[in-house]
Design an enzyme around this catalytic site. Structure first.
Site, short mmCIF file in Angstrom:
data_model
loop_
_atom_site.label_atom_id
_atom_site.label_comp_id
_atom_site.label_asym_id
_atom_site.label_seq_id
_atom_site.Cartn_x
_atom_site.Cartn_y
_atom_site.Cartn_z
N HIS A 165 0.84 -1.20 0.00
CA HIS A 165 0.00 0.00 0.00
C HIS A 165 0.87 1.25 0.00
O HIS A 165 0.67 2.17 -0.81
CB HIS A 165 -0.91 -0.01 1.23
CG HIS A 165 -1.67 1.26 1.46
ND1 HIS A 165 -3.01 1.39 1.19
CD2 HIS A 165 -1.28 2.47 1.95
CE1 HIS A 165 -3.41 2.61 1.48
NE2 HIS A 165 -2.36 3.29 1.96
N GLU A 166 1.83 1.31 0.92
CA GLU A 166 2.67 2.51 1.03
C GLU A 166 3.55 2.69 -0.21
O GLU A 166 3.71 3.81 -0.71
CB GLU A 166 3.52 2.44 2.29
CG GLU A 166 2.72 2.48 3.58
CD GLU A 166 1.79 3.69 3.66
OE1 GLU A 166 2.14 4.76 3.13
OE2 GLU A 166 0.71 3.56 4.25
N HIS A 169 1.77 4.29 -3.10
CA HIS A 169 1.70 5.75 -3.06
C HIS A 169 2.86 6.35 -3.85
O HIS A 169 2.71 7.37 -4.54
CB HIS A 169 1.72 6.25 -1.63
CG HIS A 169 0.39 6.19 -0.93
ND1 HIS A 169 -0.74 6.78 -1.45
CD2 HIS A 169 0.02 5.61 0.24
CE1 HIS A 169 -1.76 6.58 -0.62
NE2 HIS A 169 -1.32 5.87 0.41
N TYR A 180 -4.08 14.73 -3.25
CA TYR A 180 -4.37 14.02 -2.00
C TYR A 180 -5.40 14.76 -1.16
O TYR A 180 -5.22 14.97 0.03
CB TYR A 180 -3.07 13.79 -1.21
CG TYR A 180 -3.17 12.67 -0.20
CD1 TYR A 180 -3.34 11.36 -0.62
CD2 TYR A 180 -3.07 12.93 1.16
CE1 TYR A 180 -3.43 10.33 0.30
CE2 TYR A 180 -3.15 11.90 2.09
CZ TYR A 180 -3.34 10.60 1.65
OH TYR A 180 -3.42 9.57 2.55
N GLU A 189 -5.85 6.89 -2.21
CA GLU A 189 -5.86 5.85 -1.18
C GLU A 189 -6.40 4.53 -1.72
O GLU A 189 -5.90 3.45 -1.39
CB GLU A 189 -6.70 6.31 0.01
CG GLU A 189 -5.96 7.23 0.96
CD GLU A 189 -4.78 6.54 1.63
OE1 GLU A 189 -4.86 5.35 1.94
OE2 GLU A 189 -3.75 7.21 1.82
N ASP A 262 -8.80 14.91 7.61
CA ASP A 262 -8.07 13.93 6.80
C ASP A 262 -8.12 14.28 5.31
O ASP A 262 -8.47 13.45 4.47
CB ASP A 262 -8.62 12.52 7.04
CG ASP A 262 -7.74 11.43 6.44
OD1 ASP A 262 -6.54 11.69 6.22
OD2 ASP A 262 -8.26 10.32 6.18
N HIS A 267 -9.26 8.62 3.65
CA HIS A 267 -9.22 7.24 4.13
C HIS A 267 -10.62 6.65 4.35
O HIS A 267 -10.77 5.44 4.43
CB HIS A 267 -8.45 7.14 5.45
CG HIS A 267 -6.97 7.29 5.30
ND1 HIS A 267 -6.34 8.51 5.42
CD2 HIS A 267 -5.99 6.38 5.04
CE1 HIS A 267 -5.03 8.35 5.26
NE2 HIS A 267 -4.80 7.07 5.03
#
Length: 353
Positions: A165-166, A169, A180, A189, A262, A267
């Protein structure tokens, strides 16, 4: 030195940490407050990364470096393991190294991509960041892993879906510089969750029927009632805990959350797109990366602008599906979008050659 758009993205959303601040025990509150504070600092500090230059016309190969911050808050830390070195005695160093490798292998073997930038970018990460840091983050240049506290969150290197996942990005950053905030951020996301689950499925050779469709199933500690950080199959059901509250992700546009928190709920609202991906994958069947993953990958690489919203992405995936896989797959993708409340008119259109 490589300069790219600076973007900080984390797997644990602020709303979970905010709940810990409001409802947790004193140690949990302190850890959450420090994590939120450090996330903010990481998002504002200037980071300079020097990338090894490859010889001209060289074929980019897998390159990884894992650093150990030794519970300090300085990046990258001391080098703990690099390519072609044997495993260490530190499980987090080895998990970070192996997870980066599994992600690199997936994008290379499935899509022919040579690292995040397509040119062999070295994958760097830092483990043991801070004291009981409750997150894993992409900071625009590398991944930063906290240890967790062992009660609310386990060590963040334990989950391959989170590592992938990271790193995704970073892929999205290099491919489209996708924004974002708002729907664009929720799409960002979602892409990380979609490729994160595909890397996990690929590593385990799981079909869409065999997968648990959970992001971060290894992260929730013994003090939490829940299964994972997010569920792509059933957004809103990943956890229901007396401290963390209930998973707030919607699975339909009727539940879209308008918020300033956020970055506009990136998210939370990503659950809508996650569910559409799951529905399309279940309809198509087999291995998710073979058909649906290629549609998502081509859309990311060829069809998105930096401010793309839900409708832009949905229309593009339907066009790519029809162009590359024909009518039945195109209908499956269009139906999945319709099911989550994102209609795609004139879905018979084809992507220009």
């Amino acid at each position: 030195m490589t300069t790219v758009k600076h973007q900080v993205c984390s797997v644990i959303p602020p709303h979970m940490l905010d709940k810990l601040v409001a409802r947790g025990t004193e140690p949990a509150r302190n850890d959450a407050e420090q994590t939120l504070r450090q996330m903010h600092l990481l998002s504002t500090e200037r980071v300079h990364t020097f990338i090894d230059q490859l010889p001209e016309n060289a074929d980019p190969q897998k390159q990884r470096r894992v650093y150990d911050a030794h519970r300090q808050k300085r990046l990258p830390g001391r080098l703990a393991r690099s390519e072609h070195q044997p495993p260490t005695d530190d499980v987090e160093v080895n998990e970070a190294f192996d997870g980066a490798g599994a992600t690199w292998d997936f994008f290379h073997r499935v899509f022919g991509r040579k690292s995040l930038d397509g040119q062999g970018l070295r994958l760097d990460c830092t483990v043991h960041y801070g004291t009981r840091f409750q997150n894993a983050m992409w900071n625009g240049h590398q991944i930063v892993y906290g240890d967790g506290d062992g009660r609310i969150f386990n060590r963040f290197t334990a989950s391959l879906s989170v590592i992938a996942h990271e790193l995704t990005h970073g892929l999205t950053q290099y491919a489209t510089a996708l924004g974002y905030s708002g729907q664009t951020g929720a799409l960002n996301e979602h892409l990380s969750d979609a490729f994160g689950i595909m890397v996990q499925q690929y590593a385990k050779r799981q079909t869409v029927e065999q997968s648990n469709w959970l992001i971060g199933a290894e992260l929730l500690g013994p003090g939490v009632t829940g299964r994972a950080v997010r569920s792509m199959a059933a957004p809103g059901t990943a956890y229901n805990d007396i401290v963390l509250g209930r998973d707030p992700q919607p699975r339909h546009m009727k539940g879209y959350v308008e918020t300033l928190a956020d970055h506009g709920g990136v998210h939370v609202n990503s659950g809508i797109l996650n569910h559409a991906f799951y529905l399309a994958a279940k309809t198509i069947g087999g291995y998710s990366w073979e058909v649906l993953g290629r549609i998502w990958y081509v859309t990311l690489m060829e069809c998105l602008t930096s401010d793309a919203d839900f409708n832009d992405f949905a229309r593009a995936t339907v066009d790519v599906a029809g162009n590359d896989f024909g009518g039945d797959v195109q209908k499956a993708v269009a139906y999945a979008w319709k099911t989550v409340g994102i209609g795609v008119p004139n879905f018979h259109r084809r992507r220009a050659a």
